[in-house]
Design an enzyme around this catalytic site. Sequence first.
Site, PDB file in Angstrom:
ATOM      1  N   ARG A 259       0.839  -1.230   0.078  1.00 60.80           N
ATOM      2  CA  ARG A 259      -0.068  -0.011  -0.022  1.00 60.80           C
ATOM      3  C   ARG A 259       0.809   1.021   0.079  1.00 60.80           C
ATOM      4  O   ARG A 259       1.552   1.318   0.870  1.00 60.80           O
ATOM      5  CB  ARG A 259      -0.918  -0.062   1.369  1.00 60.80           C
ATOM      6  CG  ARG A 259      -2.091   0.707   1.156  1.00 60.80           C
ATOM      7  CD  ARG A 259      -2.945   0.326   2.508  1.00 60.80           C
ATOM      8  NE  ARG A 259      -2.450   0.939   3.535  1.00 60.80           N
ATOM      9  CZ  ARG A 259      -3.135   1.115   4.575  1.00 60.80           C
ATOM     10  NH1 ARG A 259      -4.479   1.201   4.549  1.00 60.80           N
ATOM     11  NH2 ARG A 259      -2.693   1.657   5.610  1.00 60.80           N
ATOM     12  N   THR A 263      -0.751   7.673  -0.838  1.00 63.27           N
ATOM     13  CA  THR A 263      -2.000   7.446  -1.553  1.00 63.27           C
ATOM     14  C   THR A 263      -3.056   6.535  -1.049  1.00 63.27           C
ATOM     15  O   THR A 263      -4.282   6.401  -1.228  1.00 63.27           O
ATOM     16  CB  THR A 263      -1.768   7.466  -3.003  1.00 63.27           C
ATOM     17  OG1 THR A 263      -1.364   5.921  -3.269  1.00 63.27           O
ATOM     18  CG2 THR A 263      -0.968   8.295  -3.832  1.00 63.27           C
ATOM     19  N   ASP A 355       0.417  -2.667  12.255  1.00 67.63           N
ATOM     20  CA  ASP A 355       0.979  -3.125  10.917  1.00 67.63           C
ATOM     21  C   ASP A 355       1.380  -4.531  10.845  1.00 67.63           C
ATOM     22  O   ASP A 355       1.985  -5.241  11.597  1.00 67.63           O
ATOM     23  CB  ASP A 355       2.172  -2.419  10.369  1.00 67.63           C
ATOM     24  CG  ASP A 355       2.632  -2.659   9.020  1.00 67.63           C
ATOM     25  OD1 ASP A 355       2.601  -1.742   8.176  1.00 67.63           O
ATOM     26  OD2 ASP A 355       2.734  -3.753   8.636  1.00 67.63           O
ATOM     27  N   ASP A 358       4.689  -5.989   9.768  1.00 64.18           N
ATOM     28  CA  ASP A 358       5.648  -5.626  10.820  1.00 64.18           C
ATOM     29  C   ASP A 358       5.486  -6.619  12.096  1.00 64.18           C
ATOM     30  O   ASP A 358       6.629  -6.906  12.543  1.00 64.18           O
ATOM     31  CB  ASP A 358       5.577  -4.152  11.230  1.00 64.18           C
ATOM     32  CG  ASP A 358       6.178  -3.171  10.149  1.00 64.18           C
ATOM     33  OD1 ASP A 358       6.876  -3.741   9.117  1.00 64.18           O
ATOM     34  OD2 ASP A 358       5.780  -2.030  10.138  1.00 64.18           O
TER      35      ASP A 358
HETATM   36  C1  PRP Z   1      -1.245  -4.322   4.619  1.00 64.87           C
HETATM   37  C2  PRP Z   1      -2.107  -5.546   4.878  1.00 64.87           C
HETATM   38  C3  PRP Z   1      -2.980  -5.354   3.459  1.00 64.87           C
HETATM   39  C4  PRP Z   1      -3.003  -3.834   3.213  1.00 64.87           C
HETATM   40  C5  PRP Z   1      -4.507  -3.646   3.603  1.00 64.87           C
HETATM   41  O1  PRP Z   1      -0.168  -4.562   3.818  1.00 64.87           O
HETATM   42  O2  PRP Z   1      -1.463  -6.723   4.898  1.00 64.87           O
HETATM   43  O3  PRP Z   1      -2.415  -5.985   2.344  1.00 64.87           O
HETATM   44  O4  PRP Z   1      -2.164  -3.474   4.044  1.00 64.87           O
HETATM   45  O5  PRP Z   1      -4.487  -2.388   3.351  1.00 64.87           O
HETATM   46  P1  PRP Z   1      -5.740  -1.761   2.320  1.00 64.87           P
HETATM   47  O6  PRP Z   1      -6.943  -2.628   2.738  1.00 64.87           O
HETATM   48  O7  PRP Z   1      -5.924  -0.264   2.861  1.00 64.87           O
HETATM   49  O8  PRP Z   1      -5.253  -1.928   0.896  1.00 64.87           O
HETATM   50  P2  PRP Z   1       1.197  -3.432   3.566  1.00 64.87           P
HETATM   51  O9  PRP Z   1       0.986  -2.670   2.348  1.00 64.87           O
HETATM   52  O10 PRP Z   1       1.541  -3.014   4.973  1.00 64.87           O
HETATM   53  O11 PRP Z   1       2.348  -4.382   2.975  1.00 64.87           O
HETATM   54  P3  PRP Z   1       3.195  -5.721   3.781  1.00 64.87           P
HETATM   55  O12 PRP Z   1       2.034  -6.684   4.108  1.00 64.87           O
HETATM   56  O13 PRP Z   1       4.044  -5.931   2.944  1.00 64.87           O
HETATM   57  O14 PRP Z   1       3.648  -5.003   5.271  1.00 64.87           O
HETATM   58  N1  URA Z   2      -2.562  -2.714   7.088  1.00 62.92           N
HETATM   59  C1  URA Z   2      -1.972  -3.023   8.338  1.00 62.92           C
HETATM   60  O1  URA Z   2      -1.083  -3.986   8.309  1.00 62.92           O
HETATM   61  N2  URA Z   2      -2.772  -2.556   9.397  1.00 62.92           N
HETATM   62  C2  URA Z   2      -3.533  -1.784   9.134  1.00 62.92           C
HETATM   63  O2  URA Z   2      -4.272  -1.256  10.232  1.00 62.92           O
HETATM   64  C3  URA Z   2      -4.061  -1.298   7.897  1.00 62.92           C
HETATM   65  C4  URA Z   2      -3.411  -1.753   6.802  1.00 62.92           C
END
Ligand code: PRP
Ligand code: URA
Length: 364
Positions: A259, A263, A355, A358
């Site tokens: 994400r 944006t 997150d 993380d």
């Molecule tokens: C997080 C999560 C989802 C996304 C959700 O991923 O695992 O994929 O955010 O957000 P949304 O519904 O607003 O799209 P992130 O972008 O943090 O990537 P990661 O899993 O690599 O940490």
């Molecule tokens: N992605 C995450 O990992 N946590 C949130 O709360 C939203 C998006």
Amino acid sequence: MRIVIGSDHAGYELKMKLIPVLKAIGAEVSDFGTDSGDVSCDYPDIALQVAKIVATGEAEKGILVCGSGIGMSIAANKVPGAYCALCRDISDAEMSRRHNNSNMLSIGGRTTDFSVAEEIVKTWLGTDFDGDRHVRRTQKIKAYEHSLSKSFGQKRGEIVIFDHPLVQHKVSIIRDVKTSVKEFRELVKEISSLMVYEITRDLPLEMIDVETPLTTTKAYALAGKKLAIVPILRAGIGMVDGIIDLIPNAKVGFIGLYRDPETLEPVEYYCKLPGDIEDREIFLLDPMLATGGSSAAAIDMIKKKGAKRVSLVCLIAAPEGVERVHQAHPDVNVYCASLDSHLNDHGYIVPGLGDAGDRLFGTK
Ligand code: PRP
Ligand code: URA
């Protein structure tokens, strides 16, 4: 708009006065009885029939009239998918649409003057659902209906919340900021196993012959429905092992999305799916459904490769995300362990768990 209407004997007179009102505003009206004010009948017989028609979507709205409106509203609300509001005045009618998205109206034939009933009906039909925070509440009612049916996956476009005590207990621990990476990872795996156990409740079985140490017997085996699980990288990876433990033959695909922090829109960086994806039922995995951008984009990618039946399995969902996924993909079921309150200004789920990537991989 198609409206079904029904009454018992006590509501008959008011119903017959309301039908021309409905027709005058352009509705196509079907009257499901009763057809006399003189012959006593039982209100559940009519109310349940009308409610089923509304719940299956054959009619957009339903109106019921009995003596007080109470009995019919109680009966109608036993039908999953019928949301019947007993309205005594215009304010009830307006709020039941704006806040509760009622699709059925119940009025008391012996307690409501025709002029008031006419205004109630017009207000009710002319008022839209506010959406916003009320979406979360109406979604919770729908999810509860699902949990009662214990039959998942038959209908599409549903939101199902797993309220099993073990799931809820474990979700509370992963929310806790003090939970270690190791424990977080183990719990995500366990919750995923518990969820998939429920989601696969309807998998087809076939009868096979089995030789026990004592005799040959008939027994059940999975009928070999083809499944695939597709985690969204990174955080979806945390859910894979818990599911593979229970469905070892499932194929695994991967979708890489992150994400954009500015944006909040998803950015695609990887896609590797099983070759025969069009023949498989797909469980898309991502612990967090926040804005819904990542999941909606991942479903797009999977469907473009030919998949026909996709379900989204997440741990924590925000109402905004469920709505976005269902708007883009009305055929997709969303399974989650919790439907949380809202998103904060940075697109994080509140109360959420922070997150997920993380916390799973210890990267912050
Ligand atoms: C997080 C999560 C989802 C996304 C959700 O991923 O695992 O994929 O955010 O957000 P949304 O519904 O607003 O799209 P992130 O972008 O943090 O990537 P990661 O899993 O690599 O940490
Ligand atoms: N992605 C995450 O990992 N946590 C949130 O709360 C939203 C998006």
